[in-house]
Design an enzyme around this catalytic site. Structure first.
Site, short mmCIF file in Angstrom:
data_model
loop_
_atom_site.label_atom_id
_atom_site.label_comp_id
_atom_site.label_asym_id
_atom_site.label_seq_id
_atom_site.Cartn_x
_atom_site.Cartn_y
_atom_site.Cartn_z
N ASN A 9 0.87 -1.18 0.00
CA ASN A 9 0.00 0.00 0.00
C ASN A 9 0.90 1.23 0.00
OD1 ASN A 9 -1.80 2.03 0.48
ND2 ASN A 9 -2.40 1.35 2.54
N TRP A 10 0.98 1.89 -1.14
CA TRP A 10 1.91 3.01 -1.28
C TRP A 10 1.39 4.27 -0.59
CZ3 TRP A 10 3.87 2.90 -7.10
CH2 TRP A 10 4.46 1.65 -7.35
N LYS A 11 0.12 4.26 -0.20
CA LYS A 11 -0.51 5.42 0.44
C LYS A 11 -0.29 6.67 -0.45
CE LYS A 11 -0.17 3.14 4.85
NZ LYS A 11 -0.02 3.22 6.30
N HIS A 98 -9.38 1.04 5.23
CA HIS A 98 -8.10 1.27 5.91
C HIS A 98 -8.35 2.23 7.08
CE1 HIS A 98 -3.99 2.42 6.75
NE2 HIS A 98 -3.62 1.36 6.06
N GLU A 100 -6.77 4.66 8.11
CA GLU A 100 -6.56 6.08 7.77
C GLU A 100 -7.78 6.66 7.09
OE1 GLU A 100 -2.88 5.35 5.70
OE2 GLU A 100 -1.94 4.82 7.62
N GLU A 170 -4.93 -4.97 10.66
CA GLU A 170 -3.90 -3.96 10.88
C GLU A 170 -4.16 -3.24 12.20
OE1 GLU A 170 -2.08 -2.65 6.84
OE2 GLU A 170 -3.83 -1.41 7.22
N GLY A 176 2.91 2.23 10.89
CA GLY A 176 3.87 3.33 10.75
C GLY A 176 4.60 3.68 12.04
N GLY A 237 3.09 -1.18 4.29
CA GLY A 237 3.13 0.25 4.00
C GLY A 237 4.54 0.69 3.69
N GLY A 238 5.23 1.24 4.70
CA GLY A 238 6.58 1.81 4.51
C GLY A 238 7.53 0.92 3.73
P1 13P Z 1 3.32 0.30 7.71
O1 13P Z 1 3.82 -0.97 7.10
O2 13P Z 1 4.04 1.53 7.23
O3 13P Z 1 3.23 0.21 9.20
O4 13P Z 1 1.80 0.51 7.18
C1 13P Z 1 0.91 -0.56 7.24
C2 13P Z 1 -0.31 -0.18 6.51
O5 13P Z 1 -1.07 0.68 6.92
C3 13P Z 1 -0.57 -0.86 5.23
O6 13P Z 1 -1.86 -0.60 4.77
#
Ligand code: 13P
Length: 253
Positions: A9-11, A98, A100, A170, A176, A237-238
């Site tokens: 997930n590149w956000k 998600h 977020e 998650e 993050g 994510g990261g």
């Molecule tokens: P991180 O791997 O950066 O903690 O993010 C996880 C995430 O929210 C993937 O959707």
């Protein structure tokens, strides 16, 4: 057979040029280094879906995902992107719910249900996200919290619709933050999620549902997490923003 999936997930990261260079690196590394049965999913921002999708088209291990979708079919919804639009540029998976989006865009359980319906109706697979905030875990209410998230958005789906669903657990406190759930915490919750699913849908469908872990998953901890019986992959994510790290996570499965 339950499908193994590692999704990036590149956000809200990368420009057009950066997105193409990242995905071509991932595509090459996956071709050269990944041999097992795993679906590699990349979820770039909307503007890059088509170009990223074209680049991975010839690689049958690679799949394209969107990070969101409108619950509406079409019409006067300025700034929204419909399921039909996503399907038309080759999207196969859609990340829905998600934390977020729940937090910053106030997406509620009913809206998420409608987004899932739209996604499935257009022949794509929802990756439905769930997970508790830290205060719920500290108060020992995490199972109840996640159970309610599942029930409130999924229970109205038919068995046939549910067959298309992927779940991502998650925990919000792990996203993050560099603080990963232990493999035991992940396994316990994944097992609980599968049990809840088997109450809502038929047991075989629940058994076959891929449940991914997300939250500070990286090349160092992925193998331990992925070795758990009910952890079928990850939503990253990261670490999905660096081709080497992402490929190493994929190879941990
Ligand atoms: P991180 O791997 O950066 O903690 O993010 C996880 C995430 O929210 C993937 O959707």
């Amino acid at each position: 057979m339950r499908k193994k999936i590692v999704a990036g997930n590149w956000k809200m990261n990368k420009t057009a040029e950066e997105a193409l260079s990242l995905v071509s690196e991932i595509d090459n590394m996956v071709k050269d280094e990944v041999s097992g049965e795993v679906a590699v999913v990349v979820a770039p921002p909307f503007p890059f879906l088509q170009s990223v999708g074209k680049l991975v088209q010839g690689n049958d291990k690679m799949h394209l995902a969107a990070q969101n979708v409108s619950e509406h079919e079409s019409g006067a919804y300025t700034g929204e992107v419909s399921a039909a639009m996503l399907k038309s540029v080759g999207v196969e998976y859609v990340i829905i719910g998600h934390s977020e989006r729940r937090l910053y865009h106030h997406e509620d359980a009913q809206t998420l249900y409608q987004k899932m319906k739209a996604t499935i109706a257009h022949g794509m697979k929802p990756i439905f996200c769930c997970g508790e905030p830290l205060e719920e875990r500290d108060a020992d209410r995490h199972f109840e919290y996640v159970g309610k998230q599942l029930h409130d958005s999924l229970s109205y789906l038919s068995n046939e619709e549910f067959d298309q669903v992927v779940i991502a657990y998650e925990p919000i406190w792990a996203i993050g933050t560099g603080r990963t759930a232990s493999s035991q915490q992940a396994q316990e919750m994944h097992e609980y999620i599968r049990e809840q699913l088997s109450r809502m849908f038929d047991a075989e469908a629940a058994y076959n549902c891929s449940i991914l872990y997300g939250g500070s998953c990286n090349p160092k901890n992925a193998q331990e997490l992925f070795s758990q019986a009910d952890v079928d992959g990850g939503l990253i994510g990261g670490a999905s923003l660096k081709s080497r790290d992402f490929t190493d996570v994929i190879k941990s499965i």
